[in-house]
Design an enzyme around this catalytic site. Structure first.
Site, PDB file in Angstrom:
ATOM      1  CE1 TYR A 138      -3.197  -2.996   0.773  1.00  0.00           C
ATOM      2  CE2 TYR A 138      -4.562  -1.019   0.710  1.00  0.00           C
ATOM      3  CZ  TYR A 138      -4.443  -2.386   0.653  1.00  0.00           C
ATOM      4  OH  TYR A 138      -5.567  -3.152   0.477  1.00  0.00           O
ATOM      5  CE  LYS A 190       2.926 -18.094  -1.118  1.00  0.00           C
ATOM      6  NZ  LYS A 190       2.104 -19.323  -1.123  1.00  0.00           N
ATOM      7  CG  ASP A 223      -0.899 -20.446   0.360  1.00  0.00           C
ATOM      8  OD1 ASP A 223      -0.359 -20.225   1.466  1.00  0.00           O
ATOM      9  OD2 ASP A 223      -0.364 -21.153  -0.522  1.00  0.00           O
ATOM     10  CG  ASP A 247      -7.702  -5.385   1.362  1.00  0.00           C
ATOM     11  OD1 ASP A 247      -8.736  -4.919   1.869  1.00  0.00           O
ATOM     12  OD2 ASP A 247      -7.556  -5.565   0.132  1.00  0.00           O
ATOM     13  CG  ASP A 251     -13.158  -8.357   1.691  1.00  0.00           C
ATOM     14  OD1 ASP A 251     -13.064  -7.477   2.572  1.00  0.00           O
ATOM     15  OD2 ASP A 251     -13.534  -8.109   0.527  1.00  0.00           O
TER      16      ASP A 251
END
Ligand code: IPM
Ligand code: MN
Length: 354
Positions: A138, A190, A223, A247, A251
């Site tokens: 970001y 990750k 993941d 982010d 969701d």
């Protein structure tokens, strides 16, 4: 003694003004009951103003917002404005300039709410995501080269500073200890691909962990974390992660806790300003129809009260939202609640009294 707070209110775009009106209705009801005085400072920011006058976030507005005790934001995003302009120049600029480096996103399934996860209930879905809020992908670093040609190059850089990573991780440990539920903190990264970024996060995580020996820690790749949030969400207590991963995973969090109708978040600088918002966005297709669920905005008010250390008002509000959900609403989805937007606000206010 009356306690006074100055609240910056940014209704913003789409359904933002409708849900903010309900949040303010609830705030005013609480102020009468708990002898609180909220002075509201309204800010006209967002797509409509930008389309009319080209103004995004004037410096005077930013200075005035900076002086408030907390900010209540509806939504930023307008269908007639190219994606990226309002998001970057208003929402992200607020996060960056006010150094709101924590994005706190609770994921809790309330009693009486349907989750798409078969066989899971409120005891299984109750965790908090601590999302870093000022760095990572970001930060906006990168560039395009030879644009529009077959040799085009697009580079998007992830910025991770030692200071930025450490303050976020430290906050997450502290928050996990204070929450005192499972006392389990999961780092999400990750590390099999993002060698530099995830390495820094892991090292800092392990270092800070030494100061919190009674917090159990674990690591998950993003993941796998997405998969586990759906398969076994009960394993999570607090998750800490980078800006973009946070982010994305929140969701999923919103959906498993019953949808964007109830998902709220706080953009927090632990030593300064904080801004609270429903995380569902401006939902332009519902704008002005009085169909949108205001509970996410009302939950954002609850988080704001908690942040202001008005614990009693905050827990009273939590209880009345729970009652509204359990006893009144047919569904949390826009248009299917069995009530319109302002009636839902009225129900919450009614339950505040018992
Ligand atoms: C959020 C939103 C924002 C983000 C957008 C609107 C820039 O999706 O708050 O989660 O990506 O942070
Ligand atoms: Mn998002």
């Amino acid at each position: 003694m009356t306690r006074r707070y100055e609240i910056g209110v940014i209704p913003g775009d789409g359904t933002g003004p409708e849900v903010v009106a309900e949040g303010i209705k609830v705030l005013e009801a609480l102020s009468r009951r708990f002898d609180l005085d909220f002075q509201l400072k309204w800010f006209d920011l967002g797509g409509e103003r930008y389309l009319k006058s080209g103004v995004l976030l004037p410096d005077e507005a930013l200075d005035s917002i900076r002086e408030t005790d907390a900010i209540f934001l509806g939504a930023i995003g307008h269908p007639d404005v190219k994606p990226g302009i309002l998001e970057r120049e208003v929402l992200l600029r607020l996060r960056f300039e006010l150094d709101l480096y924590i994005n706190l996103r609770p994921v809790a399934l309330m009693d009486g709410v349907d989750t798409p996860l078969k066989g899971k209930g409120p005891e299984d879905i109750d965790f908090v995501v601590v999302r870093e809020n000022t760095e990572g992908l970001y930060a906006g670093g990168g560039g395009a080269f030879k644009k529009g040609t077959p040799d085009e190059i697009a580079i998007q850089e992830s910025v991770n500073t030692r200071k930025g990573v450490e303050r976020c991780i430290r906050y997450a440990f502290e928050f996990c200890a204070g929450r005192n539920r499972k006392r389990r903190l999961t780092l999400c990264g990750k590390n099999n691909v993002l060698l530099y970024e995830s390495d820094l996060w892991s090292r800092v995580f392990n270092e800070v962990h030494r100061e919190y020996p009674d917090i159990e820690t674990s690591y998950q790749n993003v993941d796998a974390l997405c998969m586990w949030m759906i398969k076994n969400p009960e394993q999570f207590d607090v998750i800490v992660t980078t800006n973009l991963f946070g982010d994305i995973v929140t969701d999923i969090g919103a959906v498993i806790q019953g949808g964007l109708g109830v998902a709220a978040g706080g953009n927090i600088n632990p030593g300064g300003c904080a801004m609270f918002e429903p995380i569902g966005g401006s939902a332009p297709k519902y704008a002005g129809l009085k169909k949108i669920n205001p509970l996410a905005a009302i939950c954002a008010v609850q988080m704001m009260l908690d942040h202001l250390d008005e614990r009693e008002a905050a827990s009273t509000l939590t209880a009345s939202v729970q009652k509204t959900v359990k006893e009144d609403l047919k569904s949390l989805e826009a248009g299917k609640m069995g009530f319109n937007t302002s009636e839902v606000g009225d129900l919450v206010v009614r339950h505040l009294d018992g």
